[in-house]
Design a protein around this motif. Structure first.
Motif, PDB file in Angstrom:
ATOM      1  N   ALA A  83      41.551  48.498  39.317  1.00 53.06           N
ATOM      2  CA  ALA A  83      41.435  47.056  40.027  1.00 53.06           C
ATOM      3  C   ALA A  83      42.834  46.964  40.960  1.00 53.06           C
ATOM      4  O   ALA A  83      42.915  47.292  42.277  1.00 53.06           O
ATOM      5  CB  ALA A  83      41.055  45.575  39.698  1.00 53.06           C
TER       6      ALA A  83
ATOM      7  N   GLU B  18      29.584  41.171  42.519  1.00 51.75           N
ATOM      8  CA  GLU B  18      31.205  41.008  41.356  1.00 51.75           C
ATOM      9  C   GLU B  18      31.827  40.789  42.167  1.00 51.75           C
ATOM     10  O   GLU B  18      32.612  40.664  43.019  1.00 51.75           O
ATOM     11  CB  GLU B  18      31.243  42.682  41.292  1.00 51.75           C
ATOM     12  N   ARG B  19      32.462  39.577  41.275  1.00 56.66           N
ATOM     13  CA  ARG B  19      34.009  39.220  41.163  1.00 56.66           C
ATOM     14  C   ARG B  19      34.655  39.790  40.840  1.00 56.66           C
ATOM     15  O   ARG B  19      35.350  39.512  39.203  1.00 56.66           O
ATOM     16  CB  ARG B  19      33.045  37.537  40.570  1.00 56.66           C
ATOM     17  N   GLY B  20      35.839  39.832  41.538  1.00 48.66           N
ATOM     18  CA  GLY B  20      36.734  41.337  40.674  1.00 48.66           C
ATOM     19  C   GLY B  20      37.797  40.835  40.087  1.00 48.66           C
ATOM     20  O   GLY B  20      37.606  39.539  40.112  1.00 48.66           O
ATOM     21  N   PRO B  21      38.562  41.481  39.229  1.00 42.37           N
ATOM     22  CA  PRO B  21      39.577  40.655  38.333  1.00 42.37           C
ATOM     23  C   PRO B  21      40.444  39.783  39.267  1.00 42.37           C
ATOM     24  O   PRO B  21      41.146  39.526  38.364  1.00 42.37           O
ATOM     25  CB  PRO B  21      39.821  41.856  37.465  1.00 42.37           C
ATOM     26  N   HIS B  23      41.480  37.923  41.737  1.00 43.33           N
ATOM     27  CA  HIS B  23      40.492  36.570  42.795  1.00 43.33           C
ATOM     28  C   HIS B  23      41.229  36.129  43.228  1.00 43.33           C
ATOM     29  O   HIS B  23      42.151  35.696  42.279  1.00 43.33           O
ATOM     30  CB  HIS B  23      39.041  36.585  42.313  1.00 43.33           C
ATOM     31  N   VAL B  29      43.049  36.525  35.497  1.00 41.77           N
ATOM     32  CA  VAL B  29      41.690  37.475  35.600  1.00 41.77           C
ATOM     33  C   VAL B  29      40.808  37.800  34.890  1.00 41.77           C
ATOM     34  O   VAL B  29      40.612  36.993  33.078  1.00 41.77           O
ATOM     35  CB  VAL B  29      42.662  39.398  34.749  1.00 41.77           C
ATOM     36  N   ARG B  31      36.559  38.851  35.339  1.00 40.30           N
ATOM     37  CA  ARG B  31      35.286  38.906  36.648  1.00 40.30           C
ATOM     38  C   ARG B  31      33.534  38.643  36.180  1.00 40.30           C
ATOM     39  O   ARG B  31      33.499  38.984  34.447  1.00 40.30           O
ATOM     40  CB  ARG B  31      35.664  41.020  36.242  1.00 40.30           C
ATOM     41  N   ASP B  47      32.979  38.867  32.502  1.00 41.73           N
ATOM     42  CA  ASP B  47      33.356  40.554  31.902  1.00 41.73           C
ATOM     43  C   ASP B  47      35.143  39.994  31.672  1.00 41.73           C
ATOM     44  O   ASP B  47      35.606  39.814  32.141  1.00 41.73           O
ATOM     45  CB  ASP B  47      33.594  42.112  32.654  1.00 41.73           C
ATOM     46  N   TYR B  50      40.677  41.963  30.365  1.00 40.52           N
ATOM     47  CA  TYR B  50      41.953  41.967  31.438  1.00 40.52           C
ATOM     48  C   TYR B  50      43.554  41.660  31.805  1.00 40.52           C
ATOM     49  O   TYR B  50      44.539  42.185  32.043  1.00 40.52           O
ATOM     50  CB  TYR B  50      41.675  42.156  33.391  1.00 40.52           C
TER      51      TYR B  50
END
Lengths: 172, 120, 151
Positions: A83, B18-21, B23, B29, B31, B47, B50
């Motif tokens: 990421a 997907e609301r990513g890690p 944000h 973090v 996800r 998820d 992270y």
């Protein structure tokens, strides 16, 4: 000395490179990348006591395309690495990286299977700010060092030198 | 060709996002894989992992005192609360009696960090 | 807590291996075969009512054998009491136990973590995959023979 004697006090002369560098350093917009404990110190730096807005950096852009500098604040875990790589690749030139805290610099106290031992294994870091977590004054000092680095950035003279070199090689 | 919409045709295709890690809404973090129907969330699958640093395994290689900085960073907003829990567990195991003054000081510090944690 | 011990000794006398009481905390060691029935009895029992599952932890007791174990921490809001239930799994190479996710649905994530970290398989789990490590990680990190710095 030269033309400046005749121009008077309301005209300044400079080089384009210095002007652009001055403009860049005065409005560095960070990309939000707070991961762990150092993110809290970064938030404090942006709050009122250790105001980061005095340096023009209060606009933390969520979109990496609008950001100039990424402050990696916090522990970088191997699961998170893709990421970070994507966010860094999406930033447009010129871009700089500040590794904030011991974990981003070298893994910190977390010498384990899941932690990347230093973000400089994957990204080119410009300034390292040590501390666990560094105080906001420490982060501000790191940002000021980055400002000094940007002021001396010879991007135009570098390009001129490279094109001169290329022309000489073609002529020879 | 009638103008009536075909009732069998799926006019909404659910949008998987997907609301990513990383944000902007909060530090830290997480996800979340969401399935959206317009603005309505149909399903959300978080998820995590992270910020899994292997603290539990690192504690196996250290003495009780050396674990305390690691415990501090488990929940970094309220550091001393984690230390308090760890110390209570160790004292129970060892049968250590804590003096009254230390107990009062501990509660004061823990409540202050609880307030700090709720401010973020 | 005493009611829990009494309940288990009455209903599952063959399954209870050991009861330990240490500084006010009760730990019951049971055999893993009928774990779902034991947990259902503890949850639904009138005197016990352990409706809250605090934690499931996978344990690696190596070099002792049997090597793997599972620890369940239960809490009862009604009686304000905690209890720990432990099991030791028979198979050292492919440890497996029934999943209690039908009893408490929070067990889904806890068992995923025990699988990820220790490699203990849970039979009947709806979604057994890695939770903390990346999906393609090889190895189970918290086993005692896994090096600290990774492989």
């Amino acid at each position: 000395m030269g033309i400046e004697e005749h121009l008077g006090y309301n005209v300044l002369t400079t080089t384009l490179e210095k002007l652009v560098d001055w403009g860049r350093k005065n409005s560095l917009w960070p990309a939000t990348f707070g991961l762990a404990c150092c993110a809290i110190e970064m938030i404090c730096t942006a709050a009122n006591r250790w105001d980061i807005a005095r340096f023009g950096m209060e606009a933390f852009r969520a979109s990496p395309r609008q950001a100039d500098v990424i402050i990696i604040a916090g522990t970088v875990v191997k699961k998170m690495m893709p990421a970070i790589q994507r966010v860094y690749d999406q930033m447009s030139e010129p871009k700089w990286v500040i590794a904030m805290g011991a974990c981003a610099t070298s893994g910190g106290i977390f010498d384990s299977y899941a932690v990347v031992q230093g973000i400089d294994k994957y990204l080119p870091v410009d300034v390292y700010v040590p501390g666990c977590p560094p105080r906001p004054e420490g982060l501000l000092y790191g940002i000021l060092k980055l400002h000094e680095l940007i002021l001396k950035d010879p991007f135009l003279t570098q390009r001129y030198k490279e094109s001169l070199q290329a022309r000489r090689e073609v002529a020879a | 060709m009638s103008d009536e919409p075909d009732p069998n045709h799926d006019t909404h295709r659910n949008h998987a996002a997907e609301r990513g890690p990383s944000h902007p809404s909060t530090h830290g973090v997480l996800r979340v894989l969401v399935e959206l129907d317009g603005e309505l969330i149909l399903s959300a699958d978080p998820d995590i992992g992270y910020l899994h640093r292997g603290i539990e395994k690192m504690c196996e290689y250290r003495t009780y005192h050396k674990c305390l900085p690691l415990m501090n960073r488990v929940d970094y907003l309220a550091g001393e609360v984690n230390n308090f829990g760890f110390c209570l567990a160790v004292e129970k195991l060892l049968g250590v009696e804590v003096p009254k003054r230390a107990q009062y000081i501990r509660v004061l510090i823990v409540e202050l960090t609880r307030i700090a944690s709720h401010l973020f | 807590m005493k009611q829990a011990v009494a309940l288990l000794e009455e209903k599952f006398p063959d399954e209870v291996v050991e009861v330990v009481e240490f500084r006010g905390d009760t730990t019951i060691e049971v055999k893993p075969e009928r774990i779902v029935e034991i947990m259902t009895a503890l949850k639904d029992g009138h005197d016990t009512g352990f409706k809250y599952l605090s934690m499931i932890a996978g344990m690696d007791y190596s070099p002792a054998s049997p090597r793997f174990g599972v620890v369940y921490n239960l809490y009862s809001h009604k009686h304000h009491s905690r209890i720990t239930v432990k099991t030791r799994l028979a198979d050292d190479l492919a440890p497996a136990i029934d999943s209690v996710s039908k009893v408490w649905s929070t067990a889904i994530w806890h068992e995923r973590e025990a699988y990820d970290m220790m490699g203990i398989r849970f039979n009947g789990h709806p979604d057994l995959r890695r939770i903390l490590m990346p999906g393609d990680w090889v190895g189970h990190p918290q086993r005692k023979d896994y090096p600290l710095r990774g492989e």
